[in-house]
Design a protein around this motif. Structure first.
Motif, short mmCIF file in Angstrom:
data_model
loop_
_atom_site.label_atom_id
_atom_site.label_comp_id
_atom_site.label_asym_id
_atom_site.label_seq_id
_atom_site.Cartn_x
_atom_site.Cartn_y
_atom_site.Cartn_z
N HIS A 126 -16.83 44.27 -11.49
CA HIS A 126 -18.33 45.54 -11.74
C HIS A 126 -19.60 45.01 -11.69
O HIS A 126 -20.83 46.04 -11.02
N ALA A 127 -19.82 43.05 -11.58
CA ALA A 127 -21.05 42.87 -11.12
C ALA A 127 -21.53 42.84 -10.08
O ALA A 127 -22.76 42.90 -10.50
N ASP A 128 -21.08 43.41 -9.18
CA ASP A 128 -21.55 43.44 -7.76
C ASP A 128 -23.03 44.16 -7.85
O ASP A 128 -22.54 45.53 -8.57
N LEU A 129 -23.92 44.31 -7.97
CA LEU A 129 -25.42 45.48 -7.40
C LEU A 129 -25.47 46.23 -6.77
O LEU A 129 -25.98 46.94 -6.90
N THR A 134 -16.80 46.03 0.61
CA THR A 134 -16.61 45.01 0.19
C THR A 134 -16.40 45.18 -1.70
O THR A 134 -15.33 44.26 -2.13
N THR A 135 -17.03 46.14 -2.11
CA THR A 135 -17.10 45.92 -3.47
C THR A 135 -15.45 46.11 -4.10
O THR A 135 -14.88 45.38 -4.92
N HIS A 206 -17.68 55.19 -12.21
CA HIS A 206 -17.27 53.69 -13.23
C HIS A 206 -18.01 52.95 -13.35
O HIS A 206 -17.68 51.67 -13.91
N HIS A 207 -18.50 52.63 -11.81
CA HIS A 207 -19.90 51.20 -11.84
C HIS A 207 -20.96 51.60 -11.67
O HIS A 207 -21.76 50.99 -11.64
N GLU A 244 -28.70 52.61 -11.78
CA GLU A 244 -28.11 51.76 -11.67
C GLU A 244 -26.93 51.42 -11.55
O GLU A 244 -25.87 51.93 -11.67
N ILE A 245 -26.62 50.64 -10.39
CA ILE A 245 -25.03 49.91 -10.27
C ILE A 245 -24.49 48.62 -10.64
O ILE A 245 -26.01 47.71 -10.54
N GLY A 246 -23.95 48.22 -11.61
CA GLY A 246 -23.42 46.46 -12.20
C GLY A 246 -22.99 46.56 -13.41
O GLY A 246 -23.29 47.83 -13.65
#
Ligand code: ZN
Ligand code: ZN
Length: 280
Positions: A126-129, A134-135, A206-207, A244-246
């Motif tokens: 989940h931490a991928d910005l 590739t996530t 979800h991200h 916002e993702i992450g």
């Protein structure tokens, strides 16, 4: 050699061919019709995310050389598991097995969000910005080992045919790259598609950095479990481009999008604002 033995002998090449084929297709789609502008440059992020994939493959190969298909073959030979006890038509057995394994993965996904120790591992995903194909492949090696053990247990209880396990693994790999894809699909098509498949717009929710949204849409292949169990959220309130993702408390690219930081992430003391039982 019958097809059963052929699958067992060629399991790795079957999976690798699908991996590279689908990777290339989704990567091209991302270039032609991107959904969002990425925050970070591709080079660094991709080498870290894909570095993790290579590391995980080596770890799995060393720890479990027989892999999931090996366990399925053993269960079949010994007559272990529900589907080996009750003989049903072949096609029916394969469909039941694939759907049941998908449900197990869904339950596992809910569990790694709910249990703090496992959330430490799953946070790496989940931490991928940014959010792209590739996530879908970045998981901490310890989470990969945990997943494999759960899959072994599920196979021993269920007794799925070897063919069903291969189909399931190829499908999970393919849908994971597809639904993490930074790709634009017209809303009309997405609406129909997500009746039977988790789409990128569905999984992107979800991200989100917002905890109540992180606690939704746990499905990877089939979207039904989230609708059935009340964890389905159709769209992010801010929209897909602005959202916002992450993770809200882990925003340093050096920590969350570089391989050493990603591997150490489960051991970072602070767990952040933990998400269990939180609602808007
Ligand atoms: Zn998750
Ligand atoms: Zn994901």
């Amino acid at each position: 050699m019958n097809w059963h033995d052929w699958i067992l002998a060629n399991e790795v090449s079957i999976r690798l061919s699908f991996f590279f084929g689908i990777f290339a297709a989704v990567a091209l789609w991302e270039v032609l019709a991107p959904r969002r502008v990425l925050m970070l440059s591709r080079g660094g992020r991709w080498s870290s995310n894909l570095g993790l994939v290579v590391l995980n493959s080596v770890v799995l190969r060393l720890l479990f050389p027989a892999a999931a298909v090996g366990v399925a073959a053993l269960a079949e030979q010994q007559g272990w598991g529900l589907l080996n006890l009750y003989r049903l038509p072949d096609l029916f057995t394969v469909v039941i097995a694939v759907v049941a394994l998908d449900f197990v993965i869904w339950l596992q996904h809910v569990m790694v969000h709910a249990i703090p120790l496992f959330w430490r591992l799953h946070r790496v995903h989940h931490a991928d910005l940014d959010y792209d194909l590739t996530t879908g492949a970045r998981f901490h090696p310890l989470e990969i080992i945990l997943s494999m053990l759960i899959k072994f247990a599920a196979i021993l209880v269920l007794g799925p045919p070897v063919l069903a396990v291969v189909i399931f693994e190829v499908l999970l790999n393919a849908t994971s790259m597809f639904n993490h894809g930074n790709i634009r699909i017209p809303e009309r098509i997405d609406r129909v598609l997500r009746l039977f498949l988790v789409t990128p717009d569905m999984h992107r929710v979800h991200h989100s950095v917002h905890a109540p949204l992180t606690n939704s849409n746990f499905g990877f292949n089939l979207p039904w479990w989230d609708r059935l169990f009340g964890t389905y959220v159709a769209q992010p309130p801010e929209g897909h481009v602005a959202m916002e993702i992450g993770l809200a408390d882990l925003r340093d690219p050096k920590q969350v999008d570089r391989l050493p930081g990603m591997l150490l992430l489960p051991f970072v003391r602070q767990l952040g604002e933990y998400t269990i039982n939180r609602r808007w």
